[in-house]
Design an enzyme around this catalytic site. Structure first.
Site, PDB file in Angstrom:
ATOM      1  N   TYR A 177      59.312 -82.146 -49.194  1.00  0.00           N
ATOM      2  CA  TYR A 177      60.091 -82.425 -50.438  1.00  0.00           C
ATOM      3  C   TYR A 177      61.345 -83.397 -50.062  1.00  0.00           C
ATOM      4  O   TYR A 177      62.194 -83.512 -50.746  1.00  0.00           O
ATOM      5  CB  TYR A 177      60.634 -81.047 -50.951  1.00  0.00           C
TER       6      TYR A 177
ATOM      7  N   CYS B 112      52.920 -83.987 -34.069  1.00  0.00           N
ATOM      8  CA  CYS B 112      52.415 -85.251 -33.940  1.00  0.00           C
ATOM      9  C   CYS B 112      52.371 -86.098 -35.169  1.00  0.00           C
ATOM     10  O   CYS B 112      51.373 -86.408 -35.797  1.00  0.00           O
ATOM     11  CB  CYS B 112      51.119 -85.521 -33.165  1.00  0.00           C
TER      12      CYS B 112
HETATM   13  N1  LLP Z   1      58.430 -67.389 -60.803  1.00  0.00           N
HETATM   14  C1  LLP Z   1      57.271 -68.186 -60.639  1.00  0.00           C
HETATM   15  C2  LLP Z   1      56.308 -68.036 -61.565  1.00  0.00           C
HETATM   16  C3  LLP Z   1      57.330 -68.999 -59.858  1.00  0.00           C
HETATM   17  O1  LLP Z   1      56.477 -70.156 -59.676  1.00  0.00           O
HETATM   18  C4  LLP Z   1      58.501 -69.165 -58.867  1.00  0.00           C
HETATM   19  C5  LLP Z   1      58.573 -70.203 -57.770  1.00  0.00           C
HETATM   20  C6  LLP Z   1      59.551 -68.273 -59.087  1.00  0.00           C
HETATM   21  C7  LLP Z   1      59.508 -67.564 -60.106  1.00  0.00           C
HETATM   22  C8  LLP Z   1      60.672 -68.214 -58.081  1.00  0.00           C
HETATM   23  O2  LLP Z   1      61.355 -69.311 -58.284  1.00  0.00           O
HETATM   24  P1  LLP Z   1      63.084 -69.554 -57.560  1.00  0.00           P
HETATM   25  O3  LLP Z   1      63.922 -68.511 -57.891  1.00  0.00           O
HETATM   26  O4  LLP Z   1      62.455 -69.225 -55.936  1.00  0.00           O
HETATM   27  O5  LLP Z   1      63.168 -70.946 -57.775  1.00  0.00           O
HETATM   28  N2  LLP Z   1      58.443 -74.064 -52.144  1.00  0.00           N
HETATM   29  C9  LLP Z   1      59.406 -74.609 -52.946  1.00  0.00           C
HETATM   30  C10 LLP Z   1      59.762 -73.861 -54.224  1.00  0.00           C
HETATM   31  C11 LLP Z   1      58.622 -73.506 -55.146  1.00  0.00           C
HETATM   32  C12 LLP Z   1      58.616 -72.548 -56.040  1.00  0.00           C
HETATM   33  C13 LLP Z   1      57.479 -72.071 -56.764  1.00  0.00           C
HETATM   34  N3  LLP Z   1      57.484 -71.205 -57.657  1.00  0.00           N
HETATM   35  C14 LLP Z   1      60.584 -74.919 -52.162  1.00  0.00           C
HETATM   36  O6  LLP Z   1      60.625 -74.890 -50.889  1.00  0.00           O
HETATM   37  O7  LLP Z   1      61.731 -75.639 -52.483  1.00  0.00           O
END
Ligand code: LLP
Length: 399
Positions: free
Chosen positions: A299, A325
């Site tokens: 990202y 790499c």
């Molecule tokens: N509930 C659902 C249905 C979700 O899909 C997610 C995150 C959450 C709760 C929790 O969201 P949070 O509070 O953590 O924002 N890998 C990405 C973030 C992907 C989030 C996916 N869904 C990153 O590293 O920024």
């Protein structure tokens, strides 16, 4: 002792973040709320255990995550099951475990869940995840509440899908769910989404289907650099204020926070291997890479980086890169640091979506994880060995 790269978490900070969320809800009169920690943010079983012991519930997206929650002592009655692609097998496991609710994302999923539940003579309590079509103002890959996203049921189809749900065997409608994205740093998209959800609740109830709970998802952002997200207290105060003002104060309210509970409770420690000053760029080569922490590569996310050693030498502007790499393998670009080989750098705010997104690319074993608990430290995951990386592979028979 443990070597690098290593993820290090603070138990006290994990607990404090949960308490802040819980107290923010208590302050607006919500006692014993369901805070369903989104396991995908950090799924180490010791992290889950810490939250389970604090009274937290869990938001899961696979039977793998369910197994982790159960192994950590989590209560299945406090589990909500999200995700666009639950398999029949996963549905059956979650039904048998007795999860609180399935957050259903399509009509097709609803029909299959009904079949699976009825076949097991069990009832699936469901919410429909509705897509409110609001822009969370976050990175396109982590925005989920817009029409063009694969998530949720379109706003216009919600009432008819609820009517269908209410007519299906093995299904009991209990709530409505919405999650518009992640790393949201503004309250406006949340409030817009809530208005859209409450409009729907009114329409659904007018059509004769009762909605008991409102699940407002996760998404609250944290500070990586200069972001100023609202505090949980401010956000919850505004949301609950609107819920009350619109006459929905009697409903159970729940949240699915991930990043805001774990992000700033963890760092990734990595050792400086080589310095490569150059004509155009200076590279600081460290032993952690994109396979350990994917957020910058995926990202272009900014993660703070500091030298754990205090150095008196002047700072130099470095690109902090790993050994993989690919040119995309960087942890930080144009960072002013004073660093020497052998120094340990800390990549900050790495407690969320760090280890859970790690891979074995370049046949690199995944990092160890350590929990700091007061004056004690515990290895909560051993470093993966090379032998473990190919032990499930097979050579072809010799001809
Ligand atoms: N509930 C659902 C249905 C979700 O899909 C997610 C995150 C959450 C709760 C929790 O969201 P949070 O509070 O953590 O924002 N890998 C990405 C973030 C992907 C989030 C996916 N869904 C990153 O590293 O920024």
């Amino acid at each position: 002792e443990v070597g690098t790269p290593v993820y290090v978490y603070s138990r006290a900070t994990l607990e404090r973040h949960f308490v802040v969320f819980r107290d923010a809800l208590a302050a607006v009169g919500v006692v014993d709320p369901l805070i369903a920690y989104a396991v995908k943010a950090n799924s180490n079983i010791a992290v889950l255990q810490t939250f389970a012991q604090a009274g937290c519930g869990f938001d899961i997206v696979s039977s793998g995550e369910l197994a982790r929650v159960l192994a950590a002592g989590g209560d299945p009655a406090k589990v909500v099951f999200s995700g666009v692609g639950k398999t029949r097998h996963e549905m059956a496991e979650a039904l048998q475990a007795g999860v609180k609710c399935f957050n259903v994302e399509s009509t097709a999923e609803l029909e299959v869940l009904s079949e699976v539940a009825a076949g097991l003579k069990l009832t699936a309590r469901i919410s429909l995840r509705v897509n409110p079509d609001v822009d969370a103002g976050t990175h396109p890959y982590i925005s989920t509440g817009l029409k063009g996203n694969k998530f949720g049921i379109a706003h216009e189809l919600a009432v008819q899908t609820y009517l269908r749900a209410a007519s299906l065997p093995g299904i009991e409608v209990v709530g409505i769910d919405c999650h518009i994205g992640s790393q949201i740093t503004d309250t406006a998209p949340y409030l817009d989404a809530l208005d859209r959800v409450l409009d729907l609740v009114e329409a659904i109830e007018a059509a004769g289907v009762r909605i008991h709970h409102l699940d407002l998802g996760g998404g609250l952002g944290i500070t990586y650099t200069d972001e100023t997200p609202p505090s949980a207290e401010v956000l919850i105060g505004l949301l609950l204020g609107k819920i009350d003002a619109r006459g929905h104060g009697h409903r159970e309210v729940m949240f699915e926070p991930g990043r805001s509970l774990v992000g700033n409770a963890g760092v990734l420690l990595t050792e400086v291997m080589f310095l490569k000053p150059g004509e155009h760029k200076n590279f600081c080569v460290v032993d952690a890479a994109m396979n350990d922490l994917m957020r910058p590569a995926l990202y272009e996310a900014y993660m703070g980086i500091v030298n754990v050693q205090q150095r008196a030498e002047p700072t130099v502007v470095w690109d902090v890169v790993g050994p993989v790499c690919e040119s995309g393998d960087w942890l930080g670009r144009d960072r002013s640091l004073s660093a020497q080989p052998g120094d340990v750098l800390a990549v900050l705010s790495a407690g969320a979506y760090g280890m859970t997104m790690a891979s074995n690319y370049n046949t690199r074993g995944r990092a160890a994880e350590v929990m700091v608990d007061g004056s004690k430290t515990w290895v909560i995951r051993e470093r993966e060995t090379v032998q473990e990386l190919f032990k499930q592979e097979h050579l072809l028979p010799s001809s």
